[in-house]
Design an enzyme around this catalytic site. Structure first.
Site, PDB file in Angstrom:
ATOM      1  N   LYS A  40      60.142  48.912  35.629  1.00 56.45           N
ATOM      2  CA  LYS A  40      58.498  48.812  37.177  1.00 56.45           C
ATOM      3  C   LYS A  40      57.601  48.383  36.441  1.00 56.45           C
ATOM      4  O   LYS A  40      57.682  47.221  35.334  1.00 56.45           O
ATOM      5  CB  LYS A  40      57.871  50.425  37.511  1.00 56.45           C
ATOM      6  CG  LYS A  40      57.309  51.147  35.760  1.00 56.45           C
ATOM      7  CD  LYS A  40      56.878  52.836  35.538  1.00 56.45           C
ATOM      8  CE  LYS A  40      56.492  53.119  35.106  1.00 56.45           C
ATOM      9  NZ  LYS A  40      55.880  54.598  34.878  1.00 56.45           N
ATOM     10  N   TYR A 263      29.810  32.893  23.793  1.00 61.42           N
ATOM     11  CA  TYR A 263      28.735  33.478  24.469  1.00 61.42           C
ATOM     12  C   TYR A 263      27.669  35.195  24.009  1.00 61.42           C
ATOM     13  O   TYR A 263      28.680  35.220  23.363  1.00 61.42           O
ATOM     14  CB  TYR A 263      29.851  34.563  26.213  1.00 61.42           C
ATOM     15  CG  TYR A 263      29.821  33.571  26.998  1.00 61.42           C
ATOM     16  CD1 TYR A 263      29.381  32.476  27.169  1.00 61.42           C
ATOM     17  CD2 TYR A 263      31.468  33.578  27.013  1.00 61.42           C
ATOM     18  CE1 TYR A 263      29.656  32.130  29.241  1.00 61.42           C
ATOM     19  CE2 TYR A 263      31.554  32.117  28.311  1.00 61.42           C
ATOM     20  CZ  TYR A 263      30.953  31.331  28.613  1.00 61.42           C
ATOM     21  OH  TYR A 263      31.418  30.991  29.908  1.00 61.42           O
TER      22      TYR A 263
END
Ligand SMILES: *Cc1c(COP(=O)(O)O)cnc(C)c1O
Length: 371
Positions: A40, A263
């Site tokens: 999956k 940042y």
């Protein structure tokens, strides 16, 4: 679409021989049971079609996916395989399941009724279509509830329209062998089986295989361990590592006065240092929670990730690496046996499964091995 290799130079190598070796080890560990492959979520992020081809060539005959679309995507790659769909058929999709010979996991009595109805419309006089019947023994997610189990036990004709290939359930804490819920779920599964028509059974995921033969039944359903995730956290990993991520250094910034990196100015360099910038960021599935926590390898040097993970970039402290190695174009290793997905997951505050299924679309993917 530009070739992603041209766009970033970042290479994700998927070792299909390792997937096959892992499949063989799991099959041997669960000797006596058949071994399916759970593929999956695009083969846990690694590319479902190459994974299915390699597993099918290694003798895997049963594949589990979550959705109809995932089943259709592998039908051509495994034309004779059994393809089971864990989330079942959405109401109205039963005809498509029948048309493509897909095996729905029936997760409720409504799903049983809808699949029974599909059998009677598709066949001459009530063909019983094959399915997997899922019993909830402790996940409280999908599968027949206790009340629904009572209803079918009281009225077994409710199942008359279904050809039950396997009765299945799913373990909640298989990676913790000492957790009492494992034995409880197994006992509930046994009790449910005793009340239902006789059918082969399936309980174990990757970790469940290592709980011992009592948990193997007729079919085991490993996913994560095929892709190198350790099914026994805490013990040495017997699985081969599958995914390797390498990226080039874009720039090396030499710093000789106090500065901040990235940042939020969360990282501060105080002395002479070198910061290498790499074109991989959280948009590539390199999770932002690895900020100031992850690391990479440049040759034999372990180099720490410093500052925040940006959308498209990360920064590594390469101060201790000679300039002859730490230069633009030099490749750093972000995921490998040396820094496996389980360890990255732990550093990111998550699990290896999420690291794999987050792997980005901007990497050039190379498949090696697999026959
Ligand atoms: C995902 C899944 C598996 C595979 O689990 P792993 O831990 O990846 O081995 C097996 N069974 C069910 C029902 C699943 O949802």
């Amino acid at each position: 679409m530009p070739d992603p290799a041209h766009a970033t130079g970042t290479i994700l190598t998927i070792d299909l021989d390792a997937v096959v070796a892992n499949y063989r080890l799991l099959s041997t560990t669960a000797a006596g049971a058949e071994c399916a492959g759970v593929v999956k979520a695009d083969g846990y992020g690694l590319g479902v079609v190459p994974v299915v081809r390699a597993l099918a060539a290694a003798g895997c005959k049963i594949f589990f996916v979550a959705h109809l679309g995932e089943a259709l995507a592998i039908r051509a790659a495994a034309p004779r395989a059994t393809i089971a769909v864990l989330n079942g058929a959405a109401p109205g999709a039963e005809a498509e399941f029948a048309e493509h010979g897909l095996l729905p996991v029936l997760n409720s009595l409504e799903a049983v009724a809808a699949w029974t109805a599909q059998g009677s419309t598709a066949g001459k006089d009530g063909t019983r279509l094959p399915a997997i019947l899922h019993i909830d023994t402790g996940m409280s997610r999908l599968g027949l509830s206790d009340t629904e189990l009572d209803r079918v036990a009281d009225d077994p004709t409710l199942l008359d329209g279904i050809d039950i290939k396997w009765l299945m359930s799913h373990l909640a804490v298989a990676e913790e062998p000492d957790h009492p819920l494992n034995a409880e779920q197994r006992a509930r599964f046994e009790a449910a089986r005793a009340r239902l028509p006789a059918a082969p059974a399936s309980l174990a995921n990757s970790s469940g295989i290592f709980l011992g033969a009592d948990y193997h039944y007729d079919l085991v359903r490993p996913g994560a361990a095929l892709y190198g995730i350790n099914p026994r956290p805490g013990a040495a990993n017997a699985m081969k590592h599958v995914a390797r991520l390498e990226a080039p250094i874009l720039q090396v910034r030499s710093i000789d006065s106090p500065r901040t990196v990235g940042y939020g100015a969360t990282h501060r360099v105080t002395g002479v240092s070198k910061i290498a910038t790499i074109p991989v960021g959280y948009a590539d599935g390199y999770l932002r929670s690895l900020s100031s926590r992850g690391h990479a390898f440049l040759g034999e040097h372990k180099v720490p990730l410093v500052g925040r993970v940006s959308m498209d970039l990360i920064t590594l402290d390469v101060t201790d690496v000679p300039d002859a190695m730490a230069h633009p174009g030099a490749m750093v290793e972000l995921i490998s046996e040396r820094y496996p997905v389980d360890a990255i997951g732990a550093d990111a505050g998550t699990i290896g499964y999420e690291i794999l299924t987050s792997l980005g679309a901007r990497y050039a993917r190379r498949y090696v091995g697999g026959g």
